[in-house]
Design an enzyme around this catalytic site. Sequence first.
Site, mmCIF file in Angstrom:
data_model
loop_
_atom_site.group_PDB
_atom_site.id
_atom_site.type_symbol
_atom_site.label_atom_id
_atom_site.label_comp_id
_atom_site.label_asym_id
_atom_site.label_seq_id
_atom_site.Cartn_x
_atom_site.Cartn_y
_atom_site.Cartn_z
ATOM 1 N N ARG A 139 0.079 -6.131 -5.552
ATOM 2 C CA ARG A 139 -0.179 -7.290 -4.696
ATOM 3 C C ARG A 139 -1.682 -7.479 -4.567
ATOM 4 O O ARG A 139 -2.388 -6.582 -4.085
ATOM 5 C CB ARG A 139 0.461 -7.097 -3.317
ATOM 6 N N HIS A 185 -6.104 -14.665 1.703
ATOM 7 C CA HIS A 185 -6.227 -13.445 2.498
ATOM 8 C C HIS A 185 -7.579 -13.505 3.231
ATOM 9 O O HIS A 185 -8.440 -12.663 3.049
ATOM 10 C CB HIS A 185 -6.114 -12.208 1.603
ATOM 11 N N GLU A 227 -0.842 -13.081 6.855
ATOM 12 C CA GLU A 227 -1.049 -12.872 8.287
ATOM 13 C C GLU A 227 -1.795 -14.001 8.983
ATOM 14 O O GLU A 227 -2.914 -13.797 9.481
ATOM 15 C CB GLU A 227 -1.793 -11.548 8.524
ATOM 16 N N ASN A 262 4.501 -7.327 7.112
ATOM 17 C CA ASN A 262 3.497 -6.262 7.234
ATOM 18 C C ASN A 262 3.711 -5.548 8.554
ATOM 19 O O ASN A 262 3.818 -6.196 9.596
ATOM 20 C CB ASN A 262 2.076 -6.826 7.224
ATOM 21 N N GLU A 314 3.015 -4.858 3.333
ATOM 22 C CA GLU A 314 1.980 -3.886 3.718
ATOM 23 C C GLU A 314 2.555 -2.887 4.702
ATOM 24 O O GLU A 314 3.247 -3.265 5.651
ATOM 25 C CB GLU A 314 0.791 -4.558 4.431
HETATM 26 C C1 GCO Z 1 -3.850 -7.179 6.887
HETATM 27 C C2 GCO Z 1 -4.677 -6.973 6.071
HETATM 28 C C3 GCO Z 1 -5.344 -5.839 5.536
HETATM 29 C C4 GCO Z 1 -5.851 -4.802 6.475
HETATM 30 C C5 GCO Z 1 -4.766 -3.893 6.936
HETATM 31 C C6 GCO Z 1 -5.236 -2.817 7.865
HETATM 32 O O1 GCO Z 1 -3.163 -7.964 6.148
HETATM 33 O O2 GCO Z 1 -3.981 -6.948 8.056
HETATM 34 O O3 GCO Z 1 -3.954 -7.407 4.962
HETATM 35 O O4 GCO Z 1 -6.344 -6.599 4.977
HETATM 36 O O5 GCO Z 1 -6.811 -4.085 5.816
HETATM 37 O O6 GCO Z 1 -3.792 -4.607 7.608
HETATM 38 O O7 GCO Z 1 -5.786 -3.370 9.010
#
Ligand code: GCO
Length: 443
Positions: A83, A126, A171, A297, A353
């Site tokens: 990913r 992102h 997110e 996530n 994630e």
């Molecule tokens: C998230 C982020 C990551 C962070 C991870 C840890 O999507 O929040 O994708 O970039 O690094 O979550 O905080």
Amino acid sequence: MTVKLTLPTQSKMLSKDFVYGVATASFQIEGGTKSRLPCIWDTFCDIPNKIADGSHGEIACDHFNLWQDDLELIESLGVDAYRLSISWPRVITKSGELNLEGVAYYLNILDILISKNIKAFVTLYHWDLPQHLEDQGGWLNRDTAYKFRDYAHLISQALGNRVYSYATLNEPFCSAFLGYEVGVHAPGIVGKEFGKKAAHHLLLAHGLAMEVLAKNSPNTLNGIVLNFTPCYPESDSLIDISAAAFADDYFNQWYIKPVLDGEYPEMMSQLPTEHHPEIHEGDMAIIAHPMDFLGVNFYSRAIYRGDEEENFIQIDAPEPRTDMGWEIYPKAFAELLVTLNDKYTLPPIYITENGAAMADKMVGGVINDLDRVDYYQQHLNAVNDAVELGVQVHGYFAWSLMDNFEWAEGYLKRFGIVYVDYDTQVRTIKASGHAYKALITNR
Ligand code: GCO
């Protein structure tokens, strides 16, 4: 503590169809900032005291130059999927055309992934918004949603059939709340009246991009990646229970309910009207475009106390905690998945994630991160529990492939299953990386 990762022999997660992967994001690993337009994180890093170690993304893991070695590293972990995210300011010019050099960088990566039989899960956003769009108001400007749609159109045409799955956004909660309400992430805007407005434009951008992807790329799995921090009451008192419910609507349901049900949580009526998003006719139908998958996530939960004045107060996380200070509470992961499955008609779920920052120490060239192995073991078990209870989970991605730029924490927090020495850019697979590889390859 374990050094191995295991699952019950009959687990569906041991099937070869279950996708195991590792995840990264463009700004966190690439560097190569001079070869693209500036983004909001470049600007944010330049503001004193915003990043814990005063660092920036100019080099990061130097993946811009080391991508070939990194793809070999990914292959060596035996994963089914990778990913990654595309840097919008690398592939689109200020006037809105494709930047062919930037596109070529990703085409090369995708072609090699295909040659290695590794599925590419591509995230289009992102968090690295082009700075020139922020200068026009960023996600507070409705027009940014249409700019995102145009970007999604051009890039999905350019990448052709090399991609296995597209996620529109990663997110949106973090972009909207952390970026435009409490200001601890780029662009650092503060004000309760801004968060939900930004969120609506992000969700609109998602829906508009889904329409484009359905046309340009009907054979990929198209969806969104949402983060969830399940909300628990501190006690059984009514006031704590309703505080947790309010927080859940504010932080979690605010993002999933519109994309699946086409409406915001009913709690919106309790927010002052100045805090409401500006919803145009037809927006909610666009936002609720059918999806092929939902990315989930998960890292931790949060505990809330009721309060007469504030709607909710988050209390300090109990132990055990990761190096981020986040409570290790895997039970919330299983409960989250089961609850979502009860509440919504879910598309197939991918855990996009999950992972932990730990205070890694390299001793004799080895990183024996048993605490992280333990975290993974407990959370894989939690996913397995949810699968046994009927939740359709099709894959799992470890966050992250390697240590990288952890946003406001800079390089102080290490989430990788591979260690990065930032002075030499040498990568060393941690014990967790070896354990993850063994789990995947022994299936
Ligand atoms: C998230 C982020 C990551 C962070 C991870 C840890 O999507 O929040 O994708 O970039 O690094 O979550 O905080």
